[in-house]
Design an enzyme around this catalytic site. Sequence first.
Site, short mmCIF file in Angstrom:
data_model
loop_
_atom_site.label_atom_id
_atom_site.label_comp_id
_atom_site.label_asym_id
_atom_site.label_seq_id
_atom_site.Cartn_x
_atom_site.Cartn_y
_atom_site.Cartn_z
N ASP A 108 15.72 -25.39 -49.30
CA ASP A 108 15.36 -26.33 -48.98
C ASP A 108 16.34 -26.60 -50.03
O ASP A 108 17.97 -26.51 -49.58
CB ASP A 108 14.21 -26.78 -48.86
CG ASP A 108 14.36 -28.32 -48.46
OD1 ASP A 108 15.43 -28.86 -48.09
OD2 ASP A 108 12.94 -28.76 -48.63
N SER A 109 15.73 -27.47 -50.86
CA SER A 109 16.65 -27.96 -52.19
C SER A 109 17.17 -27.22 -52.71
O SER A 109 18.33 -27.12 -54.06
CB SER A 109 15.83 -28.11 -53.17
OG SER A 109 15.18 -27.33 -54.16
N THR A 112 14.18 -22.65 -55.62
CA THR A 112 12.56 -21.50 -55.71
C THR A 112 14.02 -20.37 -55.66
O THR A 112 13.52 -19.65 -56.85
CB THR A 112 12.33 -21.35 -54.15
OG1 THR A 112 11.48 -22.78 -54.27
CG2 THR A 112 11.50 -20.48 -54.58
P1 IMP Z 1 13.56 -25.11 -52.25
O1 IMP Z 1 13.07 -24.32 -53.42
O2 IMP Z 1 13.20 -26.83 -52.37
O3 IMP Z 1 14.15 -24.03 -51.60
O4 IMP Z 1 12.00 -24.88 -51.13
C1 IMP Z 1 12.40 -24.30 -51.02
C2 IMP Z 1 10.38 -23.64 -50.59
O5 IMP Z 1 9.52 -24.67 -50.20
C3 IMP Z 1 9.44 -22.28 -50.14
O6 IMP Z 1 9.42 -21.38 -49.90
C4 IMP Z 1 9.00 -23.19 -48.77
O7 IMP Z 1 7.82 -22.33 -49.47
C5 IMP Z 1 8.77 -24.26 -49.11
N1 IMP Z 1 9.02 -25.63 -48.83
C6 IMP Z 1 10.16 -25.94 -48.16
N2 IMP Z 1 10.63 -26.38 -46.57
C7 IMP Z 1 9.29 -26.15 -45.84
C8 IMP Z 1 9.08 -26.37 -44.19
O8 IMP Z 1 9.35 -27.08 -43.71
N3 IMP Z 1 7.36 -25.79 -44.13
C9 IMP Z 1 6.86 -25.27 -45.50
N4 IMP Z 1 7.25 -24.79 -46.41
C10 IMP Z 1 8.59 -24.84 -46.91
#
Ligand code: IMP
Length: 180
Positions: A108-109, A112
């Site tokens: 997503d962002s 992580t």
């Molecule tokens: P990032 O660090 O923003 O890329 O987010 C990644 C983490 O956010 C993933 O490992 C998910 O656990 C959680 N995440 C992001 N979008 C969703 C979603 O639509 N449903 C459930 N978990 C999400």
Amino acid sequence: MPETEAGLKIETVYAADEIGRRLASLAGEIAAKKPENLLVVPILKGSFVFAADLLRALHGVGLTPEVDFLTLSSYKKSRTSSGQVTILRDLDLHVEGRHVILVDDVLDSGRTLAFAKDLISARGANVIETCVLLKKNVARAVNIEADYHAFTCPDVFVVGYGMDVAHRYRELPYVGRIVD
Ligand code: IMP
Ligand code: MG
């Protein structure tokens, strides 16, 4: 459309059989690179169902990876990212000199995966690749892309197939969207 205990409706986004077929070809993409000394690192908790199926698909294409788990927190109980990533449980195995594939449910962002990649890189892995079930079609907060992804998905909040909202719906065998 299945209804949850709380009376919410969940619309299927990716059905179980569609996911299964896609993982078989994803495993083929991974095997084509002939990874050596492969360590697969699912990022918990959200990736556990995806990782379990992916590992069996990797076996199906003749790979023999080791597996170790990294538990990171980012989303807590809300649907929006806290922006900060912390280690809740670290790896047991050493990654030095190895080909590591980080496995996550959603990109997503990017925070992580970028955090995990930096961590594994600082520990001296030889090759680090990233593999996600869903690549969200949004602008990343940090500069990272997935080397492998099963599906590209619009910017909707999804649950099931390991993914939760407030610790629920991980057990669904498909990826779904809660219809408010
Ligand atoms: P990032 O660090 O923003 O890329 O987010 C990644 C983490 O956010 C993933 O490992 C998910 O656990 C959680 N995440 C992001 N979008 C969703 C979603 O639509 N449903 C459930 N978990 C999400
Ligand atoms: Mg996650």
